[in-house]
Design an enzyme around this catalytic site. Sequence first.
Site, mmCIF file in Angstrom:
data_model
loop_
_atom_site.group_PDB
_atom_site.id
_atom_site.type_symbol
_atom_site.label_atom_id
_atom_site.label_comp_id
_atom_site.label_asym_id
_atom_site.label_seq_id
_atom_site.Cartn_x
_atom_site.Cartn_y
_atom_site.Cartn_z
ATOM 1 C CG LEU A 291 -0.416 7.075 -1.974
ATOM 2 C CD1 LEU A 291 -1.831 6.691 -2.392
ATOM 3 C CD2 LEU A 291 -0.128 6.622 -0.550
ATOM 4 C CB THR B 174 8.713 2.832 -6.539
ATOM 5 O OG1 THR B 174 10.116 2.691 -6.780
ATOM 6 C CG2 THR B 174 8.049 3.392 -7.782
ATOM 7 C CB CYS B 175 4.520 1.985 -3.226
ATOM 8 S SG CYS B 175 4.807 0.422 -4.076
ATOM 9 C CG ASP B 176 5.930 6.454 1.119
ATOM 10 O OD1 ASP B 176 4.720 6.578 1.419
ATOM 11 O OD2 ASP B 176 6.840 7.030 1.727
ATOM 12 C CB THR C 64 7.709 -0.413 -0.954
ATOM 13 O OG1 THR C 64 6.605 -0.148 -1.816
ATOM 14 C CG2 THR C 64 7.409 -1.620 -0.073
#
Length: 161
Positions: free
Chosen positions: A53, A47-49, A45
Amino acid sequence: MIAVGDRLPDAQLLLKDEDGIHPVDLSARLAGRRVVFFAVPGAFTPTCDSAHLPSFIRNADAFAAKGVDEIICVSVNDAFVMQLWGAQSGADAAGITMLADGDAAFSRALGLLFSNPAAGMFDRSRRYAMLVEDGVVKALHLDEIGQCAISTGEAMLAELG
């Protein structure tokens, strides 16, 4: 909801590697160890990517220098997705363990589930980072839903001093 001083609940998360899918007994994995544990709402997703992370990938060596035995990323995704994300993102190369909470049981036990129907996301983990020592939460950085500010690798690294 999980808080500083609480012991993480017993949980079985899943790890996919070249030999297949393996259950990970979280209590056994954390016993006697200092671990940075963080969760994202979804692998791949935006923001996560692009932010969350990567903040742990670029700080992996600094965490090790501060005595962290392992960095674990968990998401309410399946183990196949977590393996692919770890390989494509550079998390595997940085030594970050990518674990799947496929049925959201662990995130539910922590009291950290949320849903965002507009994005097609149901029963996902809130974004957080925590320092866990011998299974006990020593620091917890829980972001507001939709934010990625206090749960970053840099913020957790600053917590370690």
